[in-house]
Design an enzyme around this catalytic site. Structure first.
Site, PDB file in Angstrom:
ATOM      1  CB  THR A 345      27.534  -1.427 -11.528  1.00  0.00           C
ATOM      2  OG1 THR A 345      27.422  -2.812 -11.051  1.00  0.00           O
ATOM      3  CG2 THR A 345      25.798  -1.130 -10.513  1.00  0.00           C
ATOM      4  CG  ASP A 346      33.233   0.539 -13.721  1.00  0.00           C
ATOM      5  OD1 ASP A 346      33.451  -1.914 -13.709  1.00  0.00           O
ATOM      6  OD2 ASP A 346      33.726   0.766 -13.625  1.00  0.00           O
ATOM      7  CD1 TRP A 347      33.649  -7.132 -12.477  1.00  0.00           C
ATOM      8  CD2 TRP A 347      32.683  -6.083 -14.259  1.00  0.00           C
ATOM      9  NE1 TRP A 347      33.401  -7.656 -13.536  1.00  0.00           N
ATOM     10  CE2 TRP A 347      32.536  -7.200 -14.288  1.00  0.00           C
ATOM     11  CE3 TRP A 347      31.286  -4.820 -13.750  1.00  0.00           C
ATOM     12  CZ2 TRP A 347      31.547  -7.296 -15.809  1.00  0.00           C
ATOM     13  CZ3 TRP A 347      30.648  -4.627 -15.204  1.00  0.00           C
ATOM     14  CH2 TRP A 347      30.413  -6.217 -16.621  1.00  0.00           C
TER      15      TRP A 347
END
Length: 635
Positions: A345-347
């Site tokens: 995932t992105d952060w």
């Protein structure tokens, strides 16, 4: 057996002093077979410690020895803070990323072994820190090595999305590589990144960006290869190949290509890092066009994929962010494209961030009402392997113990993550040569290539009466936003425009800070692309006072019809030093770049175009692919 393993591990953590790090302890046992690293300290060579064994056999052997806690820790990657001296001591943090915990803390408390780096010290300290972290990892129960990742840190520009180079060679932005359009040069760039990263222990690149900049107001355009899918696909393939080689090995950097399935078509360009975003929209019914660069990344065997925060509005059975969207991750990425690499995932998709009194919501778009546990479960069930920007293995453990998540599902993701570590050679020798690192990173040959990229990517948009190139040493020049000391090497610098034969001015593409309490959001280059008010008046006044050469940094497609009309010469750059710009202005280096996106003729044209379509603004000031040469007006 697992209970015994867990208690042994906890006793080890209590007893193991960090002094082991300073003694550079490396358990190596020599028997009849070749030397090996006795990572689990049982004084025999396990399959996972045997580098002659197939990767899958090593993965399965290690997985069989891991506890649930160790598996859960592997599913998380987050930023780690580094001391300026490369030590692992717990010291107060400094600077913008002072909030980040240290790697040892996360290793001890969360059993994590993936970290990304934001602010870094000098090269020697960075390489020293990396070795210290790997020594500490070797002292853990199973000796699983750490994987270090980084966002881009080779761009000359000061983009918020590029980490400070701090010793690494300085190149143009990816947009500049697209402007050059040379796949071999892009591959060479990525190979330099690979060499510099490997030298200090960075083995995973949180790049390239394969997103298409079809919405010109989107703040993240500078990290892309522009708006054209075919051009972006060529650059993406070359970039991944330059980082990884034909296949991952002990000299590779694993590429995490982002942001599947394309983050460019944000409504009104509002970025989904923030709650004011309005979703990704496809009024031109052009969803599949944005997949083309990712197909090139798959062909190049990208080691990892990162989905974006955005919500693909009305493209699947539920309007939720990409990492929560099973139709996107399992249906499209896993099933249609048969992608079996790591998906991260992105952060910050699960927990809120606190900035002073302001609460920055988790990027849980479409699932805001779910609890943290429900969010973690939904992401895993969507088909994702790893959580970026989170430290929540305890939730995974809880979900398994409560029977809501099968440990066998966790094993699937852990296998992918372990496989990457083995392929990168981290289990066999994770250490770097600190002295060699200081000789490789930023070495002269790499710096010269970076300098070349800054010059080669520049685009000549206008050259009225063949004013350019200028003749060095014969002109009185007035400069703005250029170091006068650098300019003095090309002509006599005067203090007022009225004293000059010619002016040279550097500009940045305009932007408007978002109306928000989030200080980070205010740093994103949102909003209109045209100069306004006094800023515009002052520029035009200069252009009317003295013949002027304008250079503009294009991190987004600027709207500059009046400036273009008045300038004697107009150049665009994608991250360039003053010396690079003046070398082109004075003909020491001829411009050869081509626009990787069109420059719209007005903000009305920007607002009227469709977010998911390339090349679709009405009567663009300069079309995609435009670029003049000194040898002739057009080529």
């Amino acid at each position: 057996m697992k209970q015994l393993a867990i208690s042994t591990q906890f006793r080890w953590w209590i007893a193991a002093p960090l002094l082991l790090v300073s003694f550079c302890w490396k358990p190596i046992i020599t028997q009849a077979q070749p030397a090996f690293r006795d990572l689990n300290k049982n004084r025999k060579m396990d399959v996972y410690e045997d580098k002659t064994q197939p990767v899958e056999a090593r993965v399965n052997n290690l997985l069989s020895q891991m506890t649930l806690e160790e598996k859960a820790g592997m599913l998380f990657i987050n930023g780690a803070r580094i001391n300026d001296d490369g030590s692992l001591d717990e010291k107060p943090g400094q600077g913008m990323f002072a909030f980040a915990p240290t790697a040892p803390k996360l290793m001890r408390e969360k059993m994590m072994n993936h970290f990304n780096l934001w602010q870094v010290p000098g090269i020697r300290a960075l390489a020293t820190w990396y070795n210290n972290v790997q020594h500490l990892a070797e002292s853990t129960r199973l000796g699983i090595p750490v994987t270090i990742a980084s966002d881009p840190r080779h761009a000359f520009s000061s983009s918020i999305f590029a980490m400070a180079a701090n010793g690494f060679s300085l190149w143009c932005e990816p947009l500049g590589l697209a402007a050059i359009g040379d796949e071999a040069f892009t591959r060479k760039f990525a190979d330099v990144v690979r060499q510099e990263y490997v030298a200090v222990g960075i083995r995973e690149a949180l790049h390239p960006m394969a997103d298409l900049s079809t919405e010109p107001r989107w703040p993240r355009i500078s990290g892309t290869f522009g708006e054209d899918a075919q051009l972006s696909a060529k650059m993406t393939y070359a970039y991944v190949e330059g980082l990884q080689g034909a296949k991952l090995n002990s000299t590779s950097v694993a590429a995490m290509t982002k942001h599947f399935s394309g983050g460019g078509p944000q409504k009104e360009g509002l970025d989904p890092h923030f709650e004011f975003q309005k979703g990704q929209v496809y009024p031109g019914k052009n969803f599949n066009y944005h997949l083309i660069p990712f197909e090139a990344a798959f062909k190049a065997h990208t080691a990892a994929i990162m989905p974006y925060y955005g919500v693909p509005m009305n493209q699947t059975d539920e309007n939720v962010g990409f990492s929560y969207n099973k139709a996107i991750i399992t249906g499209l990425l896993r099933n249609k494209y048969h992608y079996d690499g790591v998906v991260c995932t992105d952060w910050g998709l699960v927990t809120d961030a606190h900035i002073g009194s302001y609460v920055w919501p988790a990027r849980a778009w479409g699932v805001e009402n779910l609890s943290a546990e429900e969010r973690v479960l939904k992401i895993i069930n969507a088909g994702v392997d790893q959580f970026g920007g989170e430290n929540l293995p305890e939730i995974v453990i809880q979900l398994v113990k409560e029977g809501k998540l099968k440990e066998s599902r966790i094993d699937v993701s852990v296998k992918r993550l372990l496989r990457q570590k083995f392929e990168l050679g981290l289990f066999d020798n994770p250490y770097v040569d600190v002295e060699k690192a200081t000789q490789i990173v930023g070495k002269e040959a790499f710096r010269k290539l970076g300098d070349e990229s800054q010059r080669r990517s520049m685009i000549l948009l206008k050259n009225q009466s063949n004013t350019l190139p200028l003749t060095a040493g014969k002109l009185k020049i007035y400069v703005e936003h250029i170091d006068p000391k650098v300019a003095a090497e090309y002509g006599t610098v005067v203090e007022k425009p009225e004293q000059a034969d010619l002016a040279i001015i550097r500009l940045n593409t305009p932007w408007v800070p978002a109306d928000t309490a989030n200080f980070l959001a205010k740093m994103f280059h949102h909003g209109d692309l045209d100069f306004k008010g006094a800023v515009k008046d002052n520029i035009l006044h200069l252009l009317n006072t003295v013949p002027t050469i304008v250079d503009i940094f294009l991190d987004r497609p600027a709207v500059i019809p009046e400036i273009s009309a008045k300038a004697k010469g107009l150049l665009a750059d994608f991250g360039a030093s003053d010396a690079a710009v003046l070398d082109v202005v004075f003909g020491k280096y001829h411009p050869g770049g081509k626009l990787p996106f069109e420059l719209p003729s007005s903000m009305e044209a920007v607002r009227n175009q469709k977010e998911d379509l390339p090349h679709d603004s009405k009567d663009p000031l300069y079309p995609f692919g435009f670029g003049l040469h000194y040898s002739s007006l057009k080529k």
